[in-house]
Scaffold this active site. Sequence first.
Site, short mmCIF file in Angstrom:
data_model
loop_
_atom_site.label_atom_id
_atom_site.label_comp_id
_atom_site.label_asym_id
_atom_site.label_seq_id
_atom_site.Cartn_x
_atom_site.Cartn_y
_atom_site.Cartn_z
N SER A 1 0.86 -1.19 0.00
CA SER A 1 0.00 0.00 0.00
C SER A 1 0.89 1.23 0.00
O SER A 1 1.66 1.44 0.95
CB SER A 1 -0.88 0.02 1.25
OG SER A 1 -1.38 1.34 1.43
N HIS B 1 -1.06 -1.38 -4.40
CA HIS B 1 -2.33 -1.06 -3.72
C HIS B 1 -2.39 0.45 -3.47
O HIS B 1 -1.51 1.03 -2.83
CB HIS B 1 -2.40 -1.82 -2.41
CG HIS B 1 -3.72 -1.72 -1.71
ND1 HIS B 1 -4.81 -2.50 -2.03
CD2 HIS B 1 -4.13 -0.92 -0.69
CE1 HIS B 1 -5.83 -2.19 -1.24
NE2 HIS B 1 -5.44 -1.22 -0.42
N ASP C 1 -4.66 3.46 -1.94
CA ASP C 1 -5.76 3.77 -1.04
C ASP C 1 -6.29 5.18 -1.30
O ASP C 1 -5.59 6.16 -1.08
CB ASP C 1 -5.28 3.67 0.42
CG ASP C 1 -5.07 2.23 0.83
OD1 ASP C 1 -6.01 1.42 0.67
OD2 ASP C 1 -3.96 1.90 1.28
N MET D 1 -8.95 7.95 -0.35
CA MET D 1 -9.81 8.35 0.77
C MET D 1 -10.31 9.77 0.56
O MET D 1 -9.57 10.61 0.03
CB MET D 1 -9.02 8.28 2.08
CG MET D 1 -8.36 6.93 2.32
SD MET D 1 -7.55 6.88 3.90
CE MET D 1 -6.78 5.25 3.84
N HIS E 1 -8.19 0.92 -4.19
CA HIS E 1 -9.15 0.71 -3.10
C HIS E 1 -9.85 2.04 -2.83
O HIS E 1 -9.26 2.94 -2.25
CB HIS E 1 -8.36 0.20 -1.88
CG HIS E 1 -9.17 -0.05 -0.67
ND1 HIS E 1 -8.60 -0.30 0.57
CD2 HIS E 1 -10.51 -0.09 -0.47
CE1 HIS E 1 -9.56 -0.48 1.47
NE2 HIS E 1 -10.72 -0.35 0.86
N MET F 1 -12.19 4.36 -0.98
CA MET F 1 -12.91 4.61 0.27
C MET F 1 -13.55 5.98 0.14
O MET F 1 -13.16 6.95 0.82
CB MET F 1 -11.93 4.53 1.46
CG MET F 1 -11.47 3.10 1.74
SD MET F 1 -9.94 3.01 2.69
CE MET F 1 -8.75 3.07 1.35
N MET G 1 -11.18 -6.04 5.30
CA MET G 1 -10.47 -5.03 6.10
C MET G 1 -10.22 -5.61 7.48
O MET G 1 -11.17 -5.98 8.18
CB MET G 1 -11.31 -3.76 6.25
CG MET G 1 -11.51 -2.93 5.01
SD MET G 1 -10.04 -2.16 4.30
CE MET G 1 -9.24 -1.41 5.70
N ASP H 1 -6.41 -6.64 4.18
CA ASP H 1 -5.86 -5.28 4.20
C ASP H 1 -5.96 -4.69 5.59
O ASP H 1 -7.06 -4.52 6.12
CB ASP H 1 -6.66 -4.43 3.18
CG ASP H 1 -6.12 -3.02 3.04
OD1 ASP H 1 -5.08 -2.69 3.62
OD2 ASP H 1 -6.78 -2.24 2.31
C1 DX5 Z 1 -6.52 1.50 5.43
C2 DX5 Z 1 -5.98 1.08 4.07
C3 DX5 Z 1 -4.85 0.12 4.12
C4 DX5 Z 1 -3.65 0.61 4.84
C5 DX5 Z 1 -2.75 -0.54 5.15
O1 DX5 Z 1 -7.70 2.21 5.25
O2 DX5 Z 1 -7.00 0.49 3.30
O3 DX5 Z 1 -4.51 -0.28 2.81
O4 DX5 Z 1 -2.94 1.57 4.13
O5 DX5 Z 1 -1.68 -0.06 5.89
P1 DX5 Z 1 -0.89 -0.97 6.90
O6 DX5 Z 1 -0.37 -2.12 6.12
O7 DX5 Z 1 0.16 -0.06 7.41
O8 DX5 Z 1 -1.88 -1.39 7.95
ZN ZN Z 2 -6.47 -0.45 1.28
#
Ligand code: DX5
Ligand code: ZN
Length: 221
Positions: free
Chosen positions: A10, A35, A37, A39, A68, A70, A139, A177
């Site tokens: 990620s 990956h 993320d 947000m 991903h 969110m 998750m 994840d």
């Molecule tokens: C959280 C994300 C994850 C996160 C994982 O909302 O979806 O992908 O970045 O990070 P680590 O591996 O540090 O928990």
């Molecule tokens: Zn993620």
Amino acid sequence: MTRAVRIAPSILAADFSKLGDELKAVEAAGADLIHIDVMDGHFVPNLTIGPSVVAALRPHSARPFDVHLMIAPVDPLIPAFVKAGADIITVHPEAGPHVHRTLQLIRQSGKKAGLSLNPGTPVDVVDPVLGDLDLILVMTVNPGFGGQSMIASQLDKVRALRKRIDASGRTIALEVDGGVTADNAAQVIAAGADVLVAGTATFAGGPGAYARNIARLRGGA
Ligand code: DX5
Ligand code: ZN
């Protein structure tokens, strides 16, 4: 049966001042997917990367982009992420309003569709849309931030989903994840995951450590 396990760093834990170089470094170190993320500061309490950054990163990696989302509402932004170069687009059922329509939109765009289950989201949510999925993401933290500790109770959900996927005979990746580390990766894989997302555990120690970090997640070092 031994399942091939893919590692998806990620980039939330990468150095944001040089993301292109970070992508190249994790790819050289053995990353299978990238990956990303996304947000929106609304669906989750953090604000990260938009489609223009994804498009800027696309030439820096040959690996599939595992995006991903969110964000809510999610449908209006899917075309922008398709255009930016996403290969897999994963959404949350709560991002609504119509998850089946959202998954269709992703697949009709020629991309792989994923559904992400928060710690409080029941497994059953996948049943009516199993035929529309290429990936299920469990998750193991509440979404919003990297660097959290894994909520171990979520591994029961991974086990339940592994059974459902196998019973269906479909090709659906099962991704975990949140809080994945070299110490718990074997447990996550044993529960049935075949894609491990790892932010902190991949990027810890800087580029010189990435190959070892990824090998340890895979269980090879
Ligand atoms: C959280 C994300 C994850 C996160 C994982 O909302 O979806 O992908 O970045 O990070 P680590 O591996 O540090 O928990
Ligand atoms: Zn993620």
